[in-house]
Design an enzyme around this catalytic site. Structure first.
Site, PDB file in Angstrom:
ATOM      1  N   SER A 191       0.835  -1.200   0.000  1.00  0.00           N
ATOM      2  CA  SER A 191       0.000   0.000   0.000  1.00  0.00           C
ATOM      3  C   SER A 191       0.881   1.267   0.000  1.00  0.00           C
ATOM      4  O   SER A 191       1.659   1.455  -0.931  1.00  0.00           O
ATOM      5  CB  SER A 191      -0.951  -0.056   1.202  1.00  0.00           C
ATOM      6  N   ASP A 251     -10.296  -5.301  -2.993  1.00  0.00           N
ATOM      7  CA  ASP A 251      -9.655  -4.264  -2.177  1.00  0.00           C
ATOM      8  C   ASP A 251     -10.513  -3.003  -2.215  1.00  0.00           C
ATOM      9  O   ASP A 251     -10.746  -2.449  -3.290  1.00  0.00           O
ATOM     10  CB  ASP A 251      -8.268  -4.010  -2.780  1.00  0.00           C
ATOM     11  N   HIS A 261      -7.526  -5.706   1.207  1.00  0.00           N
ATOM     12  CA  HIS A 261      -6.299  -4.911   1.361  1.00  0.00           C
ATOM     13  C   HIS A 261      -5.475  -5.328   2.583  1.00  0.00           C
ATOM     14  O   HIS A 261      -4.461  -4.707   2.871  1.00  0.00           O
ATOM     15  CB  HIS A 261      -6.703  -3.431   1.477  1.00  0.00           C
TER      16      HIS A 261
END
Lengths: 276, 276
Positions: free
Chosen positions: A146, A221, A254
């Protein structure tokens, strides 16, 4: 450098360390896993940069990298994502301030005094790790999740030749084009040139290159469409001739069960490029 | 039963669930990992009982069991270690009260109203899991860590035929002979008969039997000599003709890097006995 904890794990040793950082002006904590190895042997090192809200502990606890690191004989280092503590600026938002350093050296108030994560992960921490652990600094790889994927990509793009292998889990690829880019506004101000140097897609557009690149991205996600936008990276790599392996993973979100599921694949990717 | 979270992981699904327990009189949280499987297929189930201070979350985050569960096609269920919350008795000590249920049905004040972890893990939770998940209850295995190893051993010893496979990580094997046995004094009072029924070594001495048994134990475990004493289990198994594989693991401590290092071996042990 102080040892916070050290435990045997998968035949090697998982440590957590703390030191007073010169560049952030704060104590910084990081973890290092060192696989079993011969006396005097130096191993390749993989840097794992973490995402928003994380410390070193998230991937250390949940990343499930140790079995693969032991098998591939790769050292894994996981730094924190920002300076922390009293006297360090913070924001009410979870995606700004402490836990959200975005791997930049902030130039703007109130962030500039401590938010120097670019210098930390590219200079100070590598020097410290090279001094204290059996790493072969000629064989470095970098990855991240991320915001940490953003960090891994931008750090690799701006240090050609330093990292033999690069990958990312659900990276932020174009912060200047997405809402999370507000962090760059805050840390770097309205300096388009400085911001482009912390945006992987912009860096590639401006001529920066990578070796080949592995990216995994969950298609469930929640940040995919608005914040992550892997198609922007795909287009930039295509235009630049960078060999991108982008794997859309069906049903994955995620979180760390996504990261840990594909960790062994990433370790194998890096190990294949770090051998010898 | 409420779904707290559900994430795709290693091709299957890692869930966390909450329900109002009848036997503890409190909400209870547990995790279930279900590997990928065919529609209508029922998979063997492995119960993982956790140690002092833990919730379901410790092994769920740090146990590194999902890759092996996916490979072996075994469902793993991880309950909490005690009732919790306001109105539930607690102690100042970390090894008593909330987080330290010791897998007994307490008979003594102030514990008796809520501390019913024996009934919870042997009756209520299995019934709930059988109702909501694709488990084959004819193929159950049980394992646990530390206090949870004590739970796994005593539960298996007192349910002959229910568990085809049994293992433990650094279990408490003879609580009535070690300081942590103070919990049995508190929960069960000065009832030697009741206490012996929650002591694996005593149960074996009294004639209870197990299938074969795998135990891993770190030799750098700070609780080894005073609280864990695997030699007592070794002697009891030898006298009883129980095939114990006791592996002393050099350099390993009592934490989750020890558990996760040997988790895949335990999964393979269970899977070999749960197949078909």
């Amino acid at each position: 450098m102080e040892t916070v904890s050290l435990s045997r794990a998968h035949g090697g040793a998982q440590g957590v360390y703390r030191h007073d950082s010169r560049v952030t002006g704060t104590p910084m904590t990081f973890s290092v896993f060192v696989p079993a190895h011969e006396e005097g042997e130096r191993l390749p090192v993989l840097w794992f940069l973490s995402g928003l809200t994380c410390t070193h502990a998230n991937v250390t606890d949940k990343g499930e990298y140790r079995a693969a690191c032991a098998r591939e004989k790769v050292i894994l280092v996981a730094p924190d994502t920002s300076p922390r503590g009293e006297g360090v600026a913070d924001a009410d938002a979870w995606d700004m301030g402490q836990g959200a350093g975005f791997y930049v050296d902030a130039t703007q108030a109130p962030w500039a005094p401590h938010f120097a994560m670019w210098s930390y992960v590219t200079q100070e921490l590598p020097a410290l790790v090279a001094e204290h652990f059996p790493v072969d600094m000629e064989r470095q790889g970098i990855t991240g999740h991320s915001m940490g994927g953003h960090g891994a990509l931008t750090v690799a793009l701006r240090h050609p030749g330093r990292y033999r292998s690069v990958s990312a889990f659900a990276p932020i690829v174009a912060p200047t084009q997405v809402p999370w880019g507000k962090a760059l506004d805050a840390y770097l101000g309205d300096d388009r040139t400085a911001q482009r140097r912390h945006d992987a897609v912009a860096l590639i557009g401006d001529g920066a290159r990578l070796p080949d690149l592995l990216v995994d991205q969950g298609d469930a996600d929640p940040f995919l469409a608005e914040q992550l936008r892997p198609a922007l990276l795909e287009a930039a790599c295509r235009d630049a001739g960078i060999a991108l392996t982008l794997r859309m993973q069906p049903g994955y979100d995620h979180g760390y069960t996504f990261v840990s599921t594909f960790m062994a694949d990433h370790l194998a990717w890096h190990a294949a490029r770090l051998r010898g």
